[in-house]
Design a protein around this motif. Structure first.
Motif, PDB file in Angstrom:
ATOM      1  N   ALA A 194      93.785 -18.312  64.146  1.00  0.00           N
ATOM      2  CA  ALA A 194      93.931 -18.709  62.741  1.00  0.00           C
ATOM      3  C   ALA A 194      93.354 -17.666  61.791  1.00  0.00           C
ATOM      4  CB  ALA A 194      93.244 -20.050  62.513  1.00  0.00           C
ATOM      5  N   ASN A 223      97.678 -13.901  54.811  1.00  0.00           N
ATOM      6  CA  ASN A 223      97.295 -14.591  56.034  1.00  0.00           C
ATOM      7  C   ASN A 223      98.013 -15.933  56.152  1.00  0.00           C
ATOM      8  OD1 ASN A 223      95.764 -14.783  58.483  1.00  0.00           O
ATOM      9  ND2 ASN A 223      94.439 -16.257  57.459  1.00  0.00           N
ATOM     10  N   ASP A 224      98.175 -16.641  55.042  1.00  0.00           N
ATOM     11  CA  ASP A 224      98.920 -17.902  55.058  1.00  0.00           C
ATOM     12  C   ASP A 224     100.368 -17.666  55.488  1.00  0.00           C
ATOM     13  OD1 ASP A 224      96.687 -19.321  54.253  1.00  0.00           O
ATOM     14  OD2 ASP A 224      97.281 -19.345  52.129  1.00  0.00           O
ATOM     15  N   ARG A 265     101.387 -15.185  57.371  1.00  0.00           N
ATOM     16  CA  ARG A 265     101.316 -14.814  58.775  1.00  0.00           C
ATOM     17  C   ARG A 265     101.217 -16.052  59.652  1.00  0.00           C
ATOM     18  NH1 ARG A 265      97.505 -14.505  62.705  1.00  0.00           N
ATOM     19  NH2 ARG A 265      95.909 -15.293  61.319  1.00  0.00           N
ATOM     20  N   LYS A 266     100.367 -16.998  59.249  1.00  0.00           N
ATOM     21  CA  LYS A 266     100.202 -18.221  60.036  1.00  0.00           C
ATOM     22  C   LYS A 266     101.487 -19.034  60.088  1.00  0.00           C
ATOM     23  CE  LYS A 266      96.379 -19.557  57.947  1.00  0.00           C
ATOM     24  NZ  LYS A 266      95.173 -20.323  57.598  1.00  0.00           N
TER      25      LYS A 266
END
Length: 70
Positions: free
Chosen positions: A13, A38-39, A41-42
């Motif tokens: 995460a 990052n959001d 990517r997740k």
């Protein structure tokens, strides 16, 4: 030339900050634009900037032997 790399891999995460000069890797709590990236990517997206080779391998031994996992 960049001496610090931010890494994220599927199943993790969080992100990691690798300081190549210091030889350290630390967890990174992303905020701002990096948090937004990052959001994404997740959710399955990929973001690449300023890196010309990146390979995830199953272990350091695999990398040190010169192999890339199939």
């Amino acid at each position: 030339m960049a001496k610090v790399v931010i890494l994220g891999i599927p199943g993790e995460a969080g992100l990691w900050l690798a300081d190549l000069g210091a030889g350290t890797v630390k967890p990174l709590n992303p905020t701002g634009d990096l948090g937004t990236a990052n959001d994404l990517r997740k959710a399955g997206g990929t973001f690449v900037k300023g890196v010309d080779l990146a390979v995830a391998v199953s272990s350091a031994q695999v990398a040190l032997s010169g192999h890339v996992d199939g």
